[in-house]
Motif scaffolding. Structure first.
Motif, PDB file in Angstrom:
ATOM      1  N   LYS A  92       0.851  -1.197   0.000  1.00 24.96           N
ATOM      2  CA  LYS A  92       0.000   0.000   0.000  1.00 24.96           C
ATOM      3  C   LYS A  92       0.884   1.242   0.000  1.00 24.96           C
ATOM      4  N   SER A 119      -0.304   4.451   0.387  1.00 26.50           N
ATOM      5  CA  SER A 119      -0.833   5.617   1.118  1.00 26.50           C
ATOM      6  C   SER A 119       0.097   6.111   2.239  1.00 26.50           C
ATOM      7  N   PRO A 120       0.777   5.212   2.994  1.00 23.44           N
ATOM      8  CA  PRO A 120       1.659   5.744   4.057  1.00 23.44           C
ATOM      9  C   PRO A 120       2.876   6.489   3.495  1.00 23.44           C
ATOM     10  N   HIS A 121       3.179   6.313   2.203  1.00 25.50           N
ATOM     11  CA  HIS A 121       4.405   6.889   1.632  1.00 25.50           C
ATOM     12  C   HIS A 121       4.138   8.032   0.653  1.00 25.50           C
TER      13      HIS A 121
END
Ligand SMILES: [Zn+2]
Length: 223
Positions: free
Chosen positions: A170, A172-174
């Motif tokens: 995923k 999104s955290p990066h």
């Protein structure tokens, strides 16, 4: 002959090699007229430009557009045990990109979008993977070169919209780290740099964690 006749009708002087510079300026003015001319006139002006530009010595002036759009696409195989670098950020994952350079799929397609907008050769031609000096190179080098070429051509970045396609991991955290790094590399405000990420619905190599791809569209604006 047809070009000269139509150009005369539109008060654009016939071109001679001795006054090419002035003719280029006049052509540029002609092009600017395309942007705001009424539809009937627009047709005439477009016809004239196409005919006049058929002369090789004047064709370079096609670069003088108020806006230029470019599209970039890239795909890399994912193999176990390699680093996964996206937008210059090292992303933890059990697989990484197989490539001659660092395999940064996002930076590669951004470079191609900028080069494409400038009608320049693509990243593979400018930085060939047969040249040992690019082996393992950080792709930020390619972005900086593309940005330099953009400025030399007289353009600045309008906005950029990129889409990454990968099943895992995923993103999104990066995303914010990637965007921040991109803004630094491009010398751009975060408001004009957008990144999206999608899975490939577990279909094909992209959906089976065997590859990663990216698309980018960029708008350049005349300084
Ligand atoms: Zn690539």
């Amino acid at each position: 002959m047809a070009a000269a006749a139509t150009a005369a009708a539109l008060a654009i002087p016939t071109l001679h090699s001795s006054n090419l510079s002035s003719a280029q300026t006049q052509l540029r003015n002609g092009r600017q007229a395309q942007v705001c001319a009424p539809r009937a006139l627009l047709f005439q002006v477009v016809s004239t430009s196409v005919e006049v530009e058929s002369r090789p010595s004047v064709k370079r002036d096609a670069q003088v557009l108020p806006f230029r759009v470019g599209h970039g696409f890239d795909l890399h195989r994912l193999e176990p045990g390699l680093p996964l670098i996206i937008g210059g950020i090292d992303i933890p994952h059990e697989r990484g990109c197989e490539a001659h350079s660092d395999g940064d799929v996002l930076l590669h397609c951004i470079v191609d979008a900028i080069l494409g907008a400038l009608s320049l050769p693509d990243i593979g031609q400018i930085f060939p993977d047969t040249d040992p000096k690019w082996r393992g190179a950080a792709s930020s080098v390619f972005v900086k070169e593309a940005v330099k070429l953009m400025h030399e051509a007289g353009y600045v970045l309008g906005n950029i919209d990129a889409t990454l396609i990968l099943q895992k991991p995923k993103l999104s955290p990066h995303k914010e780290s990637i965007r921040k790094n991109l803004c630094e590399l491009l010398g751009a405000d975060p408001a004009v740099v957008n990144i999206k990420a999608k899975t490939h619905e577990k279909v094909d190599s992209l959906g089976e964690n065997r590859s990663i791809a990216a698309h980018t569209v960029v708008l350049l604006m005349r300084k």
